[in-house]
Design a protein around this motif. Structure first.
Motif, PDB file in Angstrom:
ATOM      1  N   MET A  88      11.694  33.752   9.830  1.00  0.00           N
ATOM      2  CA  MET A  88      12.072  34.742  10.842  1.00  0.00           C
ATOM      3  C   MET A  88      11.162  34.641  12.067  1.00  0.00           C
ATOM      4  N   LEU A  89       9.868  34.460  11.838  1.00  0.00           N
ATOM      5  CA  LEU A  89       8.916  34.351  12.947  1.00  0.00           C
ATOM      6  C   LEU A  89       9.144  33.094  13.776  1.00  0.00           C
ATOM      7  N   GLU A  90       9.575  32.022  13.130  1.00  0.00           N
ATOM      8  CA  GLU A  90       9.847  30.779  13.850  1.00  0.00           C
ATOM      9  C   GLU A  90      11.036  30.931  14.797  1.00  0.00           C
ATOM     10  N   GLN A  91      11.910  31.906  14.535  1.00  0.00           N
ATOM     11  CA  GLN A  91      13.034  32.181  15.429  1.00  0.00           C
ATOM     12  C   GLN A  91      12.553  32.886  16.693  1.00  0.00           C
ATOM     13  N   GLY A  92      11.365  33.526  16.619  1.00  0.00           N
ATOM     14  CA  GLY A  92      10.750  34.160  17.784  1.00  0.00           C
ATOM     15  C   GLY A  92      11.302  35.543  18.080  1.00  0.00           C
ATOM     16  N   GLY A  93      10.778  36.124  19.160  1.00  0.00           N
ATOM     17  CA  GLY A  93      11.259  37.412  19.627  1.00  0.00           C
ATOM     18  C   GLY A  93      10.497  38.620  19.115  1.00  0.00           C
ATOM     19  N   TYR A  94       9.464  38.422  18.332  1.00  0.00           N
ATOM     20  CA  TYR A  94       8.711  39.554  17.784  1.00  0.00           C
ATOM     21  C   TYR A  94       7.484  39.840  18.643  1.00  0.00           C
ATOM     22  N   ASP A  95       7.186  41.148  18.780  1.00  0.00           N
ATOM     23  CA  ASP A  95       6.007  41.592  19.511  1.00  0.00           C
ATOM     24  C   ASP A  95       4.849  41.936  18.576  1.00  0.00           C
ATOM     25  N   LEU A  96       5.153  42.066  17.273  1.00  0.00           N
ATOM     26  CA  LEU A  96       4.142  42.496  16.306  1.00  0.00           C
ATOM     27  C   LEU A  96       4.542  42.051  14.909  1.00  0.00           C
ATOM     28  N   LEU A  97       3.530  41.680  14.120  1.00  0.00           N
ATOM     29  CA  LEU A  97       3.718  41.371  12.708  1.00  0.00           C
ATOM     30  C   LEU A  97       2.852  42.327  11.895  1.00  0.00           C
ATOM     31  N   VAL A  98       3.486  43.096  11.003  1.00  0.00           N
ATOM     32  CA  VAL A  98       2.773  43.956  10.059  1.00  0.00           C
ATOM     33  C   VAL A  98       2.843  43.224   8.729  1.00  0.00           C
ATOM     34  N   LEU A  99       1.699  42.830   8.192  1.00  0.00           N
ATOM     35  CA  LEU A  99       1.650  41.852   7.113  1.00  0.00           C
ATOM     36  C   LEU A  99       0.868  42.327   5.899  1.00  0.00           C
ATOM     37  N   ASP A 100       1.530  42.316   4.751  1.00  0.00           N
ATOM     38  CA  ASP A 100       0.858  42.521   3.465  1.00  0.00           C
ATOM     39  C   ASP A 100       0.309  41.162   3.040  1.00  0.00           C
ATOM     40  N   GLY A 135       0.145  36.228   2.266  1.00  0.00           N
ATOM     41  CA  GLY A 135      -0.089  36.643   3.638  1.00  0.00           C
ATOM     42  C   GLY A 135      -1.125  35.809   4.375  1.00  0.00           C
ATOM     43  N   ILE A 136      -2.215  35.437   3.698  1.00  0.00           N
ATOM     44  CA  ILE A 136      -3.251  34.623   4.345  1.00  0.00           C
ATOM     45  C   ILE A 136      -2.706  33.251   4.710  1.00  0.00           C
ATOM     46  N   SER A 137      -1.934  32.648   3.816  1.00  0.00           N
ATOM     47  CA  SER A 137      -1.332  31.336   4.114  1.00  0.00           C
ATOM     48  C   SER A 137      -0.340  31.438   5.258  1.00  0.00           C
ATOM     49  N   LEU A 138       0.445  32.506   5.278  1.00  0.00           N
ATOM     50  CA  LEU A 138       1.380  32.731   6.374  1.00  0.00           C
ATOM     51  C   LEU A 138       0.632  32.862   7.699  1.00  0.00           C
ATOM     52  N   LEU A 139      -0.430  33.639   7.697  1.00  0.00           N
ATOM     53  CA  LEU A 139      -1.223  33.840   8.908  1.00  0.00           C
ATOM     54  C   LEU A 139      -1.868  32.526   9.369  1.00  0.00           C
ATOM     55  N   ARG A 140      -2.412  31.764   8.437  1.00  0.00           N
ATOM     56  CA  ARG A 140      -2.996  30.452   8.792  1.00  0.00           C
ATOM     57  C   ARG A 140      -1.947  29.549   9.441  1.00  0.00           C
ATOM     58  N   THR A 141      -0.757  29.530   8.854  1.00  0.00           N
ATOM     59  CA  THR A 141       0.323  28.699   9.395  1.00  0.00           C
ATOM     60  C   THR A 141       0.677  29.124  10.813  1.00  0.00           C
ATOM     61  N   LEU A 142       0.810  30.434  11.031  1.00  0.00           N
ATOM     62  CA  LEU A 142       1.131  30.938  12.379  1.00  0.00           C
ATOM     63  C   LEU A 142       0.078  30.510  13.390  1.00  0.00           C
ATOM     64  N   ARG A 143      -1.186  30.715  13.054  1.00  0.00           N
ATOM     65  CA  ARG A 143      -2.258  30.392  13.992  1.00  0.00           C
ATOM     66  C   ARG A 143      -2.370  28.880  14.201  1.00  0.00           C
ATOM     67  N   HIS A 144      -2.089  28.097  13.159  1.00  0.00           N
ATOM     68  CA  HIS A 144      -2.080  26.640  13.300  1.00  0.00           C
ATOM     69  C   HIS A 144      -0.972  26.201  14.259  1.00  0.00           C
ATOM     70  N   GLN A 145       0.144  26.939  14.270  1.00  0.00           N
ATOM     71  CA  GLN A 145       1.262  26.661  15.174  1.00  0.00           C
ATOM     72  C   GLN A 145       1.026  27.239  16.571  1.00  0.00           C
ATOM     73  N   GLN A 146      -0.163  27.780  16.822  1.00  0.00           N
ATOM     74  CA  GLN A 146      -0.508  28.403  18.102  1.00  0.00           C
ATOM     75  C   GLN A 146       0.320  29.652  18.392  1.00  0.00           C
ATOM     76  N   ASN A 147       0.835  30.307  17.357  1.00  0.00           N
ATOM     77  CA  ASN A 147       1.573  31.559  17.516  1.00  0.00           C
ATOM     78  C   ASN A 147       0.544  32.675  17.685  1.00  0.00           C
ATOM     79  N   THR A 148       0.601  33.373  18.802  1.00  0.00           N
ATOM     80  CA  THR A 148      -0.401  34.399  19.127  1.00  0.00           C
ATOM     81  C   THR A 148       0.102  35.825  18.894  1.00  0.00           C
ATOM     82  N   ILE A 149       1.171  35.990  18.139  1.00  0.00           N
ATOM     83  CA  ILE A 149       1.701  37.323  17.868  1.00  0.00           C
ATOM     84  C   ILE A 149       0.591  38.225  17.322  1.00  0.00           C
ATOM     85  N   PRO A 150       0.495  39.459  17.791  1.00  0.00           N
ATOM     86  CA  PRO A 150      -0.487  40.386  17.213  1.00  0.00           C
ATOM     87  C   PRO A 150      -0.141  40.657  15.745  1.00  0.00           C
ATOM     88  N   VAL A 151      -1.162  40.614  14.887  1.00  0.00           N
ATOM     89  CA  VAL A 151      -0.959  40.795  13.451  1.00  0.00           C
ATOM     90  C   VAL A 151      -1.806  41.953  12.946  1.00  0.00           C
TER      91      VAL A 151
END
Length: 182
Positions: A39-51, A59-75
């Motif tokens: 869903m995040l790869e589709q874009g359009g989000y202003d915020l991620l609330v993450l368990d 969640g940690i692996s998801l967050l690492r992947t996002l940051r590795h992809q240079q995704n700067t969404i607030p988490v």
């Protein structure tokens, strides 16, 4: 503002989603990390609330992947993992804020707004539309430089409309602005 809530506890996810919806967020919910990543790869989000304790992809692996992809969404991490080491680790991996369970839904809303405001305004830039200006840090709306006395909810609606000017915004069930821009 559009947020993705990633939580595998259905009741908790629904509570967070309902609370953020009342605060003028458009909400999507995912119950596992892989679905959320897609869903995040589709874009359009202003915020991620993450368990953090998620099936498929934690969640940690998801967050690492996002940051590795240079995704700067607030988490905003919301987790039962409440030790100091775990909180520090979450922030170091790339979270912008960390909230421990149990928590207040009002605090989730306040933190969510603050994260989005920081990301959108980069330090509280004044938002303008014609003769109106909104000062996010002071939560103050001015017309021709003179402060307008509005309730907090009205100020939040104005901030949302000014952030999203020139975009179509959806009216939620509890989203009833009392001021209209012409």
């Amino acid at each position: 503002m559009k947020a993705l809530v990633v939580e595998d506890n259905v009741n908790l996810a629904n509570s967070i989603a309902a609370t953020l919806s009342e605060a003028a967020f458009s909400i999507d919910v995912a119950d596992d990390g892989r679905k959320a990543l897609h869903m995040l790869e589709q874009g359009g989000y202003d915020l991620l609330v993450l368990d953090l304790g998620l099936p498929e992809l934690d969640g940690i692996s998801l967050l690492r992947t996002l940051r590795h992809q240079q995704n700067t969404i607030p988490v905003l991490i919301i987790s039962a993992r409440d030790s100091l080491d775990q909180r520090i680790h979450g922030l170091e991996v790339g979270a912008d804020d960390y909230l421990c369970k149990p928590f207040s839904l009002e605090e989730v809303t306040a933190r969510a707004r603050a994260l989005v405001r920081r990301a959108k305004h980069f330090g509280g830039e004044t938002l303008q539309c014609g003769r109106l200006e909104f000062l996010p840090d002071a939560m103050e709306l001015r017309l021709d430089g003179k402060p307008l006395l509005l309730h907090r909810r009205e100020l939040e609606v104005m901030e949302y409309l000014l952030i999203n000017q020139n975009r179509l915004v959806n009216k939620g069930a509890n989203y009833r602005p009392t001021i209209y821009l012409r």
